[in-house]
Design an enzyme around this catalytic site. Structure first.
Site, PDB file in Angstrom:
ATOM      1  CD  GLN A   1       4.491   1.000   2.013  1.00  0.00           C
ATOM      2  OE1 GLN A   1       3.940   1.981   2.498  1.00  0.00           O
ATOM      3  NE2 GLN A   1       4.754   0.923   0.724  1.00  0.00           N
TER       4      GLN A   1
ATOM      5  CB  CYS B   1       4.153  -4.410  -6.499  1.00  0.00           C
ATOM      6  SG  CYS B   1       4.396  -3.229  -7.820  1.00  0.00           S
TER       7      CYS B   1
ATOM      8  CG  HIS C   1       6.407  -4.765  -2.866  1.00  0.00           C
ATOM      9  ND1 HIS C   1       7.289  -4.971  -3.899  1.00  0.00           N
ATOM     10  CD2 HIS C   1       5.755  -3.604  -3.150  1.00  0.00           C
ATOM     11  CE1 HIS C   1       7.185  -3.965  -4.770  1.00  0.00           C
ATOM     12  NE2 HIS C   1       6.258  -3.128  -4.335  1.00  0.00           N
TER      13      HIS C   1
ATOM     14  CE  LYS D   1       7.837   2.273  -1.013  1.00  0.00           C
ATOM     15  NZ  LYS D   1       7.094   2.472  -2.239  1.00  0.00           N
TER      16      LYS D   1
ATOM     17  CG  ASP E   1       9.815  -4.624   2.420  1.00  0.00           C
ATOM     18  OD1 ASP E   1      10.167  -3.437   2.559  1.00  0.00           O
ATOM     19  OD2 ASP E   1       9.054  -5.003   1.509  1.00  0.00           O
TER      20      ASP E   1
END
Lengths: 146, 410
Positions: B202, B367, B123, B225, B199
């Site tokens: 997700q 993104c 991202h 999220k 990261d």
């Protein structure tokens, strides 16, 4: 709620499927480039301006049906017109798309096929798609005037 | 505890919305998830009865608000199996968490001649902060390429990591849904003396997370999220690394003392929490963590495996070669995020037709423009599923797609 047919008029789909003035021009033609950073749509406008007349225009790039058909109709509308007429057309279209600019646009200008874009106003997120090519044309006209 | 989909759905009031006679079909959770009553009620109750600033005033209400705020930190730490709650730093969002690592750890540890390793599926939040710093410091960025089915291509990973100071990568692609082998990647980074930055935006909302099992050094993720509110993000980092780093933002709360000659930093985690914090959001996040914990992250993952399998099968059966779904077809290697191209219809036009049916998807570059260039697409349609989505909603997506196809036949 406005329906799909308000946005995707027949004439818009026709210009999307059969884009007019598609292609590129070599220098001394000038080139304007526009991006929509939110969605990735890209438009390139190539112009040959001679004696204050838009003698030729070609349009390249990729994007959704609204951005591409708006570009195609724009090419038809301004090709062979004076730079002054082209700029007045840009102001007229932006006014139609509810984009506030300084000064009053000339609403007597006939919109022709571009009348079909009036439905876009009912879909605010798509206004930026419709206006991309017109902003790019304005940039190319500025470059040509330099 | 068994997973009861209808009960889960009843917890999310927005899912009962009907617009123009059609139910809401929310397939944009990779972008931001919806919120259960537990979160909404916790935040409302806090604002109605308990709101006050944290970590400064001495009155009872302020002490109670501080307990709730710090309690949220403890819950988050437990949720990801962090060794200590003080290692959890609240930020504005995950983007800020990654910027914190890049600017604070990066500016202290990276200079000309150094290198870091990123991947082609990152991202922008895990690319641009490093590029900004690289422009200033002169270090180089190396990139892990992808295989044709959207997995990390680790063929030359040892070469890429040789001499690298950091390896920063996503645990799960926000475009392809690819689940990366985080534990293996952390081990590879450490073998080469690089720190491992993950990261987790997700992955953390969708499957169990154990930062100690991963053996990661930093993990960034977001509240919004994972059924929590927007406005608060999270960084977990190893205590020794966080301790050695310079502060990121300066101001109130992050200092131990300020004199005309200079300042000294507060201890962790306050050192990285300048100014008034997202207090109500922390309370909401704590409720979100409790909610997901009660459901069980294994159950969330299992539900998403099932709906992903159903979506892959349904879309392929109905549209055949007219649909190109990016990424792996193996549900063991992917999460519930599906990016696709549908015939020659532009993603914006697809999403417009879907919107007429209240089917909410994201159309665009997500993104992740370097990845989009690799896919040869300016944009894709992305449908992303979460614990509250149903097979019926997959069918609604397919029905709406069929209409888009009819409308835009070229």
């Amino acid at each position: 709620m406005p329906g799909l047919e308000d946005l995707y008029r027949e004439i818009i789909l026709d210009h999307y499927k059969n884009p007019r003035n598609r292609g590129t021009l070599e220098p001394p033609a000038v080139r304007g480039e526009g991006h929509n950073p939110l969605c990735g749509d890209e438009i390139e406008v190539f112009l040959i301006v001679k004696d204050g007349i838009v003698e030729d225009i070609k349009i390249a790039g990729q994007g959704c049906s609204i951005s591409q058909s708006s570009a195609s109709m724009m090419g038809v509308a301004v090709k062979g017109k004076t730079v002054e007429n082209a700029r007045a057309f840009i102001a007229r279209i932006k006014h139609m798309l509810s984009i506030d600019e300084e000064g009053e646009p000339d609403t007597s200008i006939a919109l022709g096929d571009l009348e079909a874009l009036t439905g876009v106003v009912k879909f605010p997120v798509r206004i930026k798609c419709a206006v991309l090519s017109w902003n790019t044309l304005a940039e190319a006209l500025d470059i040509a005037a330099e | 505890m068994s997973f009861d989909l209808q009960r889960v759905r009843a917890d999310f009031p927005v899912l009962a919305e009907v617009i123009n006679g059609k139910p809401l079909v929310y397939l944009d959770s990779a972008n931001s998830s919806q919120k259960p009553n537990a979160v909404i009620d916790a935040m409302t109750s806090f604002l109605q009865h308990d709101y006050s600033p944290t970590n400064r005033s001495a009155y009872t209400m302020a002490a109670h608000a501080t307990d709730l705020y710090e309690g949220a930190r403890t819950k988050v730490a437990r949720f990801i199996n962090a060794p200590r709650a003080e290692e959890v730093v609240f930020t504005k969002n995950a983007t800020e968490a990654l910027n914190l690592v890049a600017h604070s750890w990066g500016s202290a540890n990276l200079s000309e001649g150094d290198s870091i390793v990123l991947t082609h599926m990152e991202h922008h939040a895990n690319i641009v902060p490093w590029q900004m710093l690289a422009a200033e410091k002169g270090f180089t960025i190396r990139w892990v390429p992808l295989t044709s089915d959207g997995l990390l291509d680790l063929t030359n990973i040892n070469e890429l990591l040789t001499g690298a100071s950091a390896f920063s990568f996503t645990a799960m692609s926000n475009v392809l849904g690819t689940i990366n082998p985080v534990k293996e990647l952390c081990a590879l980074a450490h073998q080469h003396g690089a720190i491992a930055i993950v990261d987790g935006c997700q992955s953390v909302p969708h499957m169990p997370t154990d930062v100690q099992d991963w053996d990661a050094d930093f993990v960034a993720f977001s509240s919004h999220k994972m059924v929590g509110p927007s406005g608060i993000g999270l960084l977990w980092g190893r205590e020794n690394l966080l301790d050695a780093m310079p502060p990121f933002l300066g101001g109130g709360n992050m200092i131990s003392d300020v004199k005309l000659e200079g300042f000294t930093c507060a201890d962790l985690p306050a050192k990285f929490e300048a100014g008034t914090q997202p207090i109500t959001e922390a309370v909401g996040l704590a409720a979100a963590v409790d909610y997901l914990t009660a459901i069980g992250m294994h159950n969330v993952r299992q539900h998403e495996r099932e709906i992903t399998a159903y979506a892959l099968e349904t879309l392929t059966n109905r549209f055949g070669d007219d649909i190109v779904i990016h990424g792996s077809r193996d549900i063991n290697q992917r999460g519930a995020t599906l990016s696709f191209a549908y015939r020659d219809v532009h993603p914006h036009d697809v999403s417009q037709v879907l919107d007429q049916h209240n089917v909410c998807v994201r159309a665009g570059h997500h993104c992740a423009k370097p990845l989009m260039r690799l896919l040869g697409a300016n944009a894709t349609v992305r449908a992303s599923f979460y614990l509250y989505n149903t097979n019926d909603e997959v069918d609604a997506l397919a029905d709406a797609l069929a209409e888009a196809g009819d409308f835009f036949t070229l």
